[in-house]
Design an enzyme around this catalytic site. Structure first.
Site, PDB file in Angstrom:
ATOM      1  N   CYS A  10      -9.532 -22.523  53.478  1.00 39.17           N
ATOM      2  CA  CYS A  10      -9.981 -23.923  53.479  1.00 39.17           C
ATOM      3  C   CYS A  10     -10.707 -24.232  54.786  1.00 39.17           C
ATOM      4  CB  CYS A  10      -8.786 -24.855  53.313  1.00 39.17           C
ATOM      5  SG  CYS A  10      -9.218 -26.610  53.489  1.00 39.17           S
ATOM      6  N   CYS A  21      -8.931 -26.963  57.229  1.00 36.75           N
ATOM      7  CA  CYS A  21      -7.662 -26.711  57.901  1.00 36.75           C
ATOM      8  C   CYS A  21      -7.915 -26.323  59.356  1.00 36.75           C
ATOM      9  CB  CYS A  21      -6.901 -25.592  57.194  1.00 36.75           C
ATOM     10  SG  CYS A  21      -6.119 -26.110  55.640  1.00 36.75           S
ATOM     11  N   HIS A  76      -2.735 -29.640  54.812  1.00 33.04           N
ATOM     12  CA  HIS A  76      -3.554 -29.344  53.635  1.00 33.04           C
ATOM     13  C   HIS A  76      -2.972 -29.932  52.360  1.00 33.04           C
ATOM     14  CE1 HIS A  76      -6.367 -26.910  51.185  1.00 33.04           C
ATOM     15  NE2 HIS A  76      -5.349 -26.790  50.360  1.00 33.04           N
ATOM     16  N   HIS A 123      -9.494 -35.548  52.639  1.00 32.96           N
ATOM     17  CA  HIS A 123     -10.639 -35.913  53.470  1.00 32.96           C
ATOM     18  C   HIS A 123     -11.484 -36.962  52.758  1.00 32.96           C
ATOM     19  CE1 HIS A 123     -12.621 -33.196  50.635  1.00 32.96           C
ATOM     20  NE2 HIS A 123     -13.791 -33.657  51.072  1.00 32.96           N
ATOM     21  N   GLN A 167     -15.610 -39.088  53.254  1.00 31.77           N
ATOM     22  CA  GLN A 167     -16.968 -38.871  53.733  1.00 31.77           C
ATOM     23  C   GLN A 167     -17.569 -40.194  54.213  1.00 31.77           C
ATOM     24  OE1 GLN A 167     -19.442 -36.030  51.303  1.00 31.77           O
ATOM     25  NE2 GLN A 167     -17.761 -36.258  49.843  1.00 31.77           N
TER      26      GLN A 167
END
Length: 347
Positions: free
Chosen positions: A70, A73, A116, A169, A171
């Site tokens: 990932c 991470c 994660h 996450h 954006q």
């Protein structure tokens, strides 16, 4: 909040945001990365009057990597990702595969936690408050770029939405134009002002609080409600009590109350379908006033949260009427959706 700016191996900016002032962020990105090349282009549709971003380089973006690969991470135990440090609170960096770049705008990734397997709903109120501070800081930073007209902070959650990275996450898009959805809002606000002399956003929130049957959560400084003409089966709009044009203008009282209200809302979203262990896919979108609008004080900052799931195990697809003509057909009455969200107690 402590802010530490650095550069990744290919020259992109990365910013650590820490709750503690004594944290040192000096890890170096040693990955052998080639410089980022983008083909972002904005094309205007003369028939509809809107804009389309053409970004063919995004075809090669990272797609559902295994957990041990990932890129969001921390870099530790032999793993090297986008964040050079071995742990972090909140991190923001320029997207390696941006939809908008250069004169066409800017795209950033916001990592809410180094865990994660977490989600935004799992965050503490302190961490959620830090994320709010980060959204605010990024809005302020991006507003200074001469090509940017509007800043859009959002989170996509779930594979059903099209998310390709499972790590929690969001954006931020910094558009070089005012988006079509905001243009329609501005037009409606102007028409309402001309007809009544009042602000449309204020009247909408006042109506929802007065009628009450579509209100999901109400604090002293925030109101969450299912809109009267909701497009999605489960859709909630979250407004501060005091109208402000963007995140930068929120007062301390609203900022303090926000984490409790928002986390409770997300946790209820995760329980509406009764699918234990199956997180609800959603989009959470901050609507902020365009930066150079002469009447931007008439705009109301608000968050729109909705899921593409219409019931347990079934999705709401945008078919002919929705995709072809932009006429939504909602299978769940807004009053019923609000009632369900009021009934669901968060864990």
């Amino acid at each position: 909040m402590k802010k530490t700016s650095t550069r990744l191996a290919d020259g992109r900016e990365l910013v650590y945001y820490d709750a503690r002032d004594d944290v040192v962020r000096d890890a170096v990105d040693h990955r052998p990365l080639a410089p980022v090349t983008t083909t972002s282009e904005i094309r205007r549709d003369p028939l509809l009057g809107d804009s389309v971003a053409v970004a063919s380089h995004r075809q090669g973006r990272t797609y559902h990597p295994p957990v041990d690969a990932c890129p969001l991470c921390p870099s530790r135990d032999g793993h090297r990702g986008e964040i050079p440090d071995s742990d972090y609170d909140v991190v923001v960096f320029e997207n390696r595969f941006p939809s908008l770049a250069g004169d066409a705008g800017r795209c950033e990734v916001v990592c809410f936690t180094s865990d994660h397997d977490a989600s935004f709903a799992d965050l503490s109120e302190e961490r959620a408050a830090l994320v709010l501070d980060v959204w605010t800081d990024r809005t302020a930073e991006l507003a200074e770029l001469p090509q940017v007209e509007q800043v859009f902070c959002f989170e996509n959650r779930g594979t059903e939405i099209g998310v390709t990275l499972a790590h929690p996450h969001g954006q931020i898009y910094a558009y070089p134009f005012v988006t079509p959805r905001t243009e329609r809002m501005r037009h409606s606000v102007a028409e309402h002002r001309a007809a009544t002399g009042r602000n449309l956003f204020d009247d909408l929130v006042r109506r929802e609080r007065a009628e009450g049957d579509r209100v999901v959560l109400a604090g002293e400084h925030w109101t969450a409600f299912v809109p009267y003409a909701a497009h999605w089966p489960y859709e909630v709009h979250l407004y501060p009590t005091r109208r402000v044009p963007d995140l930068r203008a929120l007062d301390e009282a609203a900022r303090t109350e926000f984490p409790r209200i928002y986390l409770e809302l997300l946790r209820r979203f995760d329980r509406i379908f009764g699918d234990a262990g199956t997180p609800t896919p959603y989009i959470a979108a901050w609507h902020q006033a365009p930066l150079r609008d002469r009447r931007r004080e008439d705009f109301a900052l608000h968050l729109e949260l909705f899921t593409v799931r219409r019931t347990s195990g079934k999705l709401k697809y945008l078919a002919g009427s929705e995709s072809g003509m932009s006429v939504f057909i909602n299978d769940v009455p807004p009053e019923a959706a609000a009632r369900r969200l009021r009934e669901v107690a968060s864990a």
